[in-house]
Design a protein around this motif. Structure first.
Motif, PDB file in Angstrom:
ATOM      1  N   THR A 153       0.387   0.926   8.420  1.00  0.00           N
ATOM      2  CA  THR A 153      -0.042   0.180   7.237  1.00  0.00           C
ATOM      3  C   THR A 153      -1.287   0.826   6.643  1.00  0.00           C
ATOM      4  O   THR A 153      -2.025   1.533   7.334  1.00  0.00           O
ATOM      5  CB  THR A 153      -0.376  -1.284   7.587  1.00  0.00           C
ATOM      6  OG1 THR A 153      -1.374  -1.281   8.611  1.00  0.00           O
ATOM      7  CG2 THR A 153       0.838  -2.032   8.083  1.00  0.00           C
ATOM      8  N   LEU A 180       5.009  -7.833   0.889  1.00  0.00           N
ATOM      9  CA  LEU A 180       4.452  -7.660   2.232  1.00  0.00           C
ATOM     10  C   LEU A 180       5.074  -8.650   3.210  1.00  0.00           C
ATOM     11  O   LEU A 180       5.355  -8.325   4.352  1.00  0.00           O
ATOM     12  CB  LEU A 180       2.936  -7.845   2.212  1.00  0.00           C
ATOM     13  CG  LEU A 180       2.115  -6.690   1.676  1.00  0.00           C
ATOM     14  CD1 LEU A 180       0.651  -7.088   1.583  1.00  0.00           C
ATOM     15  CD2 LEU A 180       2.273  -5.462   2.542  1.00  0.00           C
ATOM     16  N   ASN A 215       8.052  -5.332   9.683  1.00  0.00           N
ATOM     17  CA  ASN A 215       6.787  -5.912  10.111  1.00  0.00           C
ATOM     18  C   ASN A 215       6.902  -7.364  10.563  1.00  0.00           C
ATOM     19  O   ASN A 215       5.916  -7.957  10.934  1.00  0.00           O
ATOM     20  CB  ASN A 215       5.759  -5.809   8.989  1.00  0.00           C
ATOM     21  CG  ASN A 215       5.331  -4.368   8.782  1.00  0.00           C
ATOM     22  OD1 ASN A 215       5.259  -3.602   9.722  1.00  0.00           O
ATOM     23  ND2 ASN A 215       5.074  -4.000   7.556  1.00  0.00           N
ATOM     24  N   GLU A 262      -4.198  -3.242   3.540  1.00  0.00           N
ATOM     25  CA  GLU A 262      -3.150  -4.219   3.841  1.00  0.00           C
ATOM     26  C   GLU A 262      -3.420  -4.983   5.132  1.00  0.00           C
ATOM     27  O   GLU A 262      -2.904  -6.074   5.327  1.00  0.00           O
ATOM     28  CB  GLU A 262      -1.798  -3.523   4.042  1.00  0.00           C
ATOM     29  CG  GLU A 262      -1.198  -2.877   2.848  1.00  0.00           C
ATOM     30  CD  GLU A 262       0.092  -2.166   3.214  1.00  0.00           C
ATOM     31  OE1 GLU A 262       1.133  -2.567   2.670  1.00  0.00           O
ATOM     32  OE2 GLU A 262       0.051  -1.244   4.054  1.00  0.00           O
ATOM     33  N   GLN A 311      -1.907  -8.587   6.483  1.00  0.00           N
ATOM     34  CA  GLN A 311      -0.839  -8.490   7.473  1.00  0.00           C
ATOM     35  C   GLN A 311      -1.245  -9.181   8.780  1.00  0.00           C
ATOM     36  O   GLN A 311      -0.435  -9.852   9.412  1.00  0.00           O
ATOM     37  CB  GLN A 311      -0.499  -7.018   7.734  1.00  0.00           C
ATOM     38  CG  GLN A 311       0.079  -6.372   6.511  1.00  0.00           C
ATOM     39  CD  GLN A 311       1.485  -5.897   6.713  1.00  0.00           C
ATOM     40  OE1 GLN A 311       2.040  -5.996   7.791  1.00  0.00           O
ATOM     41  NE2 GLN A 311       2.064  -5.352   5.674  1.00  0.00           N
TER      42      GLN A 311
END
Length: 130
Positions: free
Chosen positions: A98, A15, A21, A102, A106
């Protein structure tokens, strides 16, 4: 060490490393160091502009749907208007969607990185103001 813990750690690492991202990182080659800023600061400002644009887009993404940050989003817009990039007003970019599970992680990582980025550009702008 359990297999579940190992998978979780690998998942967290994945991630954090997903390029769509996370913002462009300021590198030595961006010439944001004090000696380079005294000369040509175009590359540094371009990288800062890219990162501000990314954070603005991230703050408006589904990651922050449950916990919007309108003040931060407005601040990113204002900073973007003060950092010249030569390409006019940058359009918003859609980020990869997403999963709901998550989003808290995040969101946490995004705010943590934004805090670090803010400290870094604060030093850069402080030096440039002298």
């Amino acid at each position: 060490r359990t297999p579940h813990r190992s998978l979780l750690q690998e998942g967290l690492q994945l991630l954090e490393d997903e390029p769509q991202n996370w913002p462009p990182r300021i590198r030595c080659s961006d010439a944001c160091d004090p000696l380079s800023l005294d000369g040509n600061h175009t590359r540094c400002l371009h990288r800062i502009h890219q990162a501000l644009q990314h954070y603005r887009d991230l703050l408006g993404s589904d990651i922050f749907r449950e916990q919007p940050q309108p003040q931060l989003e407005t601040t990113m817009e204002q900073l973007l208007s003060h950092v010249p990039d030569g390409h006019g007003r940058p359009p918003r970019h859609l980020l990869a969607p997403t999963q709901v599970w998550e989003q808290p992680l995040q969101r946490h990582l995004a705010l943590k990185r934004l805090r670090s980025f803010a400290a870094l550009i604060g030093r850069i702008f402080n030096h440039s103001a002298r």
